[in-house]
Design a protein around this motif. Sequence first.
Motif, PDB file in Angstrom:
ATOM      1  N   GLN A 232      31.190   7.425   1.872  1.00  0.00           N
ATOM      2  CA  GLN A 232      31.594   8.811   1.618  1.00  0.00           C
ATOM      3  C   GLN A 232      32.051   9.515   2.895  1.00  0.00           C
ATOM      4  O   GLN A 232      33.087  10.193   2.910  1.00  0.00           O
ATOM      5  N   GLU A 233      31.280   9.375   3.986  1.00  0.00           N
ATOM      6  CA  GLU A 233      31.630  10.077   5.219  1.00  0.00           C
ATOM      7  C   GLU A 233      32.882   9.489   5.872  1.00  0.00           C
ATOM      8  O   GLU A 233      33.689  10.229   6.437  1.00  0.00           O
ATOM      9  N   SER A 234      33.053   8.175   5.813  1.00  0.00           N
ATOM     10  CA  SER A 234      34.265   7.579   6.375  1.00  0.00           C
ATOM     11  C   SER A 234      35.492   8.005   5.587  1.00  0.00           C
ATOM     12  O   SER A 234      36.563   8.235   6.162  1.00  0.00           O
ATOM     13  N   ARG A 235      35.352   8.151   4.275  1.00  0.00           N
ATOM     14  CA  ARG A 235      36.466   8.618   3.452  1.00  0.00           C
ATOM     15  C   ARG A 235      36.842  10.049   3.801  1.00  0.00           C
ATOM     16  O   ARG A 235      38.034  10.395   3.885  1.00  0.00           O
ATOM     17  N   GLN A 273      28.414  -0.237  10.743  1.00  0.00           N
ATOM     18  CA  GLN A 273      28.905  -0.204   9.369  1.00  0.00           C
ATOM     19  C   GLN A 273      29.822   0.990   9.155  1.00  0.00           C
ATOM     20  O   GLN A 273      30.903   0.868   8.567  1.00  0.00           O
ATOM     21  N   PHE A 274      29.417   2.151   9.653  1.00  0.00           N
ATOM     22  CA  PHE A 274      30.222   3.369   9.508  1.00  0.00           C
ATOM     23  C   PHE A 274      31.580   3.210  10.188  1.00  0.00           C
ATOM     24  O   PHE A 274      32.616   3.564   9.622  1.00  0.00           O
ATOM     25  N   THR A 275      31.593   2.652  11.396  1.00  0.00           N
ATOM     26  CA  THR A 275      32.845   2.454  12.122  1.00  0.00           C
ATOM     27  C   THR A 275      33.739   1.456  11.401  1.00  0.00           C
ATOM     28  O   THR A 275      34.951   1.659  11.277  1.00  0.00           O
ATOM     29  N   GLN A 276      33.139   0.382  10.900  1.00  0.00           N
ATOM     30  CA  GLN A 276      33.910  -0.640  10.189  1.00  0.00           C
ATOM     31  C   GLN A 276      34.558  -0.069   8.938  1.00  0.00           C
ATOM     32  O   GLN A 276      35.744  -0.331   8.659  1.00  0.00           O
ATOM     33  N   TYR A 277      33.821   0.713   8.181  1.00  0.00           N
ATOM     34  CA  TYR A 277      34.378   1.307   6.962  1.00  0.00           C
ATOM     35  C   TYR A 277      35.520   2.262   7.289  1.00  0.00           C
ATOM     36  O   TYR A 277      36.518   2.324   6.579  1.00  0.00           O
ATOM     37  N   THR A 278      35.357   3.031   8.368  1.00  0.00           N
ATOM     38  CA  THR A 278      36.425   3.952   8.763  1.00  0.00           C
ATOM     39  C   THR A 278      37.674   3.188   9.177  1.00  0.00           C
ATOM     40  O   THR A 278      38.799   3.596   8.849  1.00  0.00           O
ATOM     41  N   LEU A 279      37.505   2.077   9.888  1.00  0.00           N
ATOM     42  CA  LEU A 279      38.641   1.283  10.356  1.00  0.00           C
ATOM     43  C   LEU A 279      39.485   0.764   9.205  1.00  0.00           C
ATOM     44  O   LEU A 279      40.717   0.909   9.209  1.00  0.00           O
ATOM     45  N   TYR A 280      38.838   0.171   8.195  1.00  0.00           N
ATOM     46  CA  TYR A 280      39.654  -0.427   7.140  1.00  0.00           C
ATOM     47  C   TYR A 280      40.250   0.640   6.220  1.00  0.00           C
ATOM     48  O   TYR A 280      41.364   0.478   5.707  1.00  0.00           O
ATOM     49  N   LYS A 281      39.545   1.751   6.033  1.00  0.00           N
ATOM     50  CA  LYS A 281      40.112   2.833   5.229  1.00  0.00           C
ATOM     51  C   LYS A 281      41.307   3.464   5.941  1.00  0.00           C
ATOM     52  O   LYS A 281      42.314   3.824   5.321  1.00  0.00           O
ATOM     53  N   ALA A 282      41.190   3.623   7.269  1.00  0.00           N
ATOM     54  CA  ALA A 282      42.277   4.209   8.048  1.00  0.00           C
ATOM     55  C   ALA A 282      43.515   3.317   8.022  1.00  0.00           C
ATOM     56  O   ALA A 282      44.647   3.809   7.928  1.00  0.00           O
TER      57      ALA A 282
END
Length: 358
Positions: A232-235, A273-282
Amino acid sequence: MDVCRSVYNATLAVRKNAYERRGESLSYYDTKKLLPLWKINFTDMTKVHSQVLQDVTMRVDLAFQGFFRRVKTGDNPGYPRFKSTGQYKSITYPQYGNGVKLEGHRLTLSKIGTMRVKLHRPIEGEIKTVTVRRDSVGKWYACFACEVDAKPLEATPCAVGLDLGLKTFACLSDGSKIHRQRWIKRDAKDIARLQRKKERLPKGGSEWRKAVHALQHAYQRATNRRTNFAHQESRKLVNRYQFMAFEQLDIAGLQDLGNAGINRSIADVAWGQFTQYTLYKAENAGRSVVLVDPRGTTQQCSGCGEVVPKALNVRVHDCPHCGLILDRDLNAALNILARGLASVGHRPVEAPAFRRGE
């Protein structure tokens, strides 16, 4: 699943013995050629699709590739291990249409049968592989890897730097914060109660297995909350900012320096995990994410660039050189943003702050 575990162990043993006895390094193709011979003596292998067995040998090869890569970089190499009962938890059909097919809500797996699946969202794009996985509490999942087109979001001029921490999960360079959620603490009493119950019971009995299952459920709840938070936060970040700068943290190194309480907190916040999720969403949204060197971001003044030493308990950055006064985490986030923009050839816009005499 257990047949695949046996094949994994046999493949690992063959490669290990070949090197120890003859100094020979076997490849993925060398071990794949052994599968038809093993089927003659181990008839249970005929109950598993051929490409699933080939994927097992590929996993062993990937494990060795990771081992040699870590040896070269000087990291803790971690030699590939044999899998005991219950440790092999997934099988993969590497080519959709060959042994696996989805029709509506019915999934057909070669050598296994057809079963109903509950799709939590519609399948998008072209299905490439299907992995069947069993989690720690015995639930089964079919994971579809699909090739999809990128969906770029409308460009925005917003850029942000993020300082990740334990007290506050993340402080953003625009002054906003992402507050920390203590997932393990929420379930700590329940986990402790179940742990005590498990230790009182005779190991291996039916009541002991029930206690273990309940304990795994408690840990899974905390894990699911953490994963949901990271998604949710990475999105939110990707939807709002065009450019994001993160610290390139050595999480394992930080845990080596801390005590048990700090190590538990670092594992609980799951920065990686948070950084990884942000990377692929970006990447899918056409946004930019850079990872910068975190050294000195807290001590350096974001206003004048001078180094202002401060202890961990000092929560305010007070620069004696230029008079800048602001929260230490905000100061670090501004430095992270500046380094991130500098790495791509841009100069940051000076952010408002408090100075002496204002």
